[in-house]
Scaffold this motif. Structure first.
Motif, short mmCIF file in Angstrom:
data_model
loop_
_atom_site.label_atom_id
_atom_site.label_comp_id
_atom_site.label_asym_id
_atom_site.label_seq_id
_atom_site.Cartn_x
_atom_site.Cartn_y
_atom_site.Cartn_z
N PRO A 140 0.81 -1.22 0.00
CA PRO A 140 0.00 0.00 0.00
C PRO A 140 0.84 1.27 0.00
O PRO A 140 0.33 2.36 -0.24
CB PRO A 140 -0.82 -0.12 1.28
CG PRO A 140 -0.09 -1.08 2.14
CD PRO A 140 0.68 -2.00 1.23
N PHE A 141 2.13 1.14 0.26
CA PHE A 141 2.97 2.34 0.34
C PHE A 141 3.74 2.62 -0.94
O PHE A 141 3.72 3.73 -1.43
CB PHE A 141 3.93 2.20 1.53
CG PHE A 141 3.19 1.91 2.80
CD1 PHE A 141 2.40 2.90 3.38
CD2 PHE A 141 3.21 0.65 3.36
CE1 PHE A 141 1.68 2.63 4.53
CE2 PHE A 141 2.49 0.38 4.50
CZ PHE A 141 1.71 1.36 5.09
N CYS A 142 4.38 1.57 -1.48
CA CYS A 142 5.18 1.83 -2.68
C CYS A 142 4.55 1.22 -3.93
O CYS A 142 4.97 1.50 -5.04
CB CYS A 142 6.60 1.30 -2.50
SG CYS A 142 6.69 -0.49 -2.49
N GLY A 143 3.55 0.38 -3.76
CA GLY A 143 2.85 -0.18 -4.92
C GLY A 143 3.51 -1.38 -5.55
O GLY A 143 3.05 -1.86 -6.58
N GLN A 144 4.57 -1.88 -4.95
CA GLN A 144 5.22 -3.05 -5.55
C GLN A 144 4.34 -4.29 -5.43
O GLN A 144 3.65 -4.48 -4.43
CB GLN A 144 6.57 -3.31 -4.85
CG GLN A 144 7.23 -4.58 -5.41
CD GLN A 144 8.65 -4.76 -4.92
OE1 GLN A 144 9.42 -3.81 -4.89
NE2 GLN A 144 9.00 -5.97 -4.54
N ASN A 145 4.40 -5.13 -6.46
CA ASN A 145 3.70 -6.41 -6.43
C ASN A 145 4.45 -7.34 -5.48
O ASN A 145 5.55 -7.78 -5.77
CB ASN A 145 3.65 -6.98 -7.84
CG ASN A 145 2.83 -8.25 -7.91
OD1 ASN A 145 2.62 -8.93 -6.90
ND2 ASN A 145 2.36 -8.57 -9.10
N LEU A 146 3.84 -7.63 -4.34
CA LEU A 146 4.53 -8.39 -3.29
C LEU A 146 4.67 -9.87 -3.63
O LEU A 146 5.36 -10.60 -2.93
CB LEU A 146 3.81 -8.20 -1.96
CG LEU A 146 3.81 -6.74 -1.46
CD1 LEU A 146 2.96 -6.60 -0.22
CD2 LEU A 146 5.23 -6.25 -1.19
N ASN A 147 4.00 -10.32 -4.72
CA ASN A 147 4.21 -11.70 -5.17
C ASN A 147 5.62 -11.86 -5.72
O ASN A 147 6.13 -12.97 -5.82
CB ASN A 147 3.21 -12.07 -6.27
CG ASN A 147 1.79 -12.08 -5.75
OD1 ASN A 147 1.50 -12.66 -4.73
ND2 ASN A 147 0.91 -11.39 -6.45
N ARG A 148 6.22 -10.74 -6.12
CA ARG A 148 7.57 -10.81 -6.71
C ARG A 148 8.63 -10.62 -5.64
O ARG A 148 9.78 -10.42 -5.94
CB ARG A 148 7.72 -9.75 -7.80
CG ARG A 148 6.85 -10.06 -8.99
CD ARG A 148 7.14 -9.12 -10.15
NE ARG A 148 5.99 -9.09 -11.05
CZ ARG A 148 5.36 -7.99 -11.41
NH1 ARG A 148 5.77 -6.81 -10.96
NH2 ARG A 148 4.33 -8.04 -12.20
N GLY A 149 8.22 -10.61 -4.37
CA GLY A 149 9.20 -10.45 -3.30
C GLY A 149 8.91 -9.20 -2.50
O GLY A 149 8.12 -8.35 -2.92
#
Ligand SMILES: [Zn+2]
Ligand SMILES: [Zn+2]
Length: 174
Positions: A140-149
Motif C-alpha cells: 500500500p505504500f510503494c505499490g510493488q507487487n509483493l508476489n515478486r518479493g
C-alpha cells in the motif's frame, strides 16, 4: 459454433447427436479469442433442440488484488433450448416462445452456440478474480507487487488509519 440441425429436426423426439466443439471465440469482448473445447449433445424435443454439454476454455483476467493479468481456466456447463423458426420440411415460419433471451435456430436450420457459450462463460467468471488463493497483493505504500518479493518499505510502516485505530484500542483498555 454453427451446427446444421436440419437432420435432427426431422428425427423423432428423443433422438440425439453428439458434437465435438473446438473453436476460438471472443468471450469477454476485449478482442482476444479463447479456444473453447468440449462435447455437446443435442436432443430433439417436441418443440425444440435441447443442447447440453461440458466445455472448457481459459480467459485472461486481471487479479483484483495485485492487478497482474493471468489465465483463468473456465468450465462451462451449458444447458439451453433452441427453438426452430422455420418448419424443416415446408419452410413455414414457426412462432418461438415469447421469452426474453430465448435462443433460436435460424431459417436455414443452423443452430449457433456462440452466444450461449459466451453468456455461460461470462457467468462463470468470478467478480473479484485472484491470480492465486494467497495472492500477496500490492504494497500500500510503494505499490510493488509483493508476489515478486518484499519491497523496501519498513515493516508495519505507519498507516495513519491503523495508528488511529490502535490509539482507540488503547483508550478503551484504560
Ligand atoms: Zn494477484
Ligand atoms: Zn512497499
Amino acid at each position: 459454433m454453427k451446427i446444421n440441425v436440419a437432420q435432427l429436426l426431422r428425427a423423432s423426439i428423443g433422438s440425439v447427436r453428439d458434437y465435438e466443439v473446438k473453436q476460438a471465440i471472443d468471450i469477454t469482448g476485449d478482442g482476444v479469442d479463447s479456444l473453447v473445447q468440449g462435447k455437446v449433445r443435442l436432443m430433439r424435443t417436441n418443440r425444440s433442440i435441447l443442447v447440453k454439454g461440458e466445455l472448457e476454455t481459459g480467459v485472461e483476467l486481471t487479479c483484483s488484488r495485485c492487478l497482474g493479468s493471468f489465465k483463468y481456466p473456465l468450465k462451462i456447463n451449458i444447458e439451453e433450448e433452441y427453438y426452430p423458426t422455420a418448419d424443416v420440411d415446408t419452410g413455414v415460419a414457426i412462432a418461438v416462445p415469447d421469452e426474453p433471451g430465448c435462443f433460436t435456430i435460424d431459417q436455414n436450420h443452423i443452430l449457433d452456440l456462440t452466444e450461449a457459450v459466451r453468456q455461460y462463460a461470462l457467468l462463470a467468471i468470478p467478480m473479484k478474480p485472484l491470480c492465486k488463493e494467497n495472492c500477496a497483493g500490492l504494497c500500500p505504500f510503494c505499490g510493488q507487487n509483493l508476489n515478486r518479493g518484499p519491497c523496501g518499505c519498513p515493516p508495519k510502516a505507519a498507516d495513519p488509519r491503523w495508528a488511529e485505530l490502535s490509539k482507540l484500542k488503547k483508550e478503551k483498555g484504560k
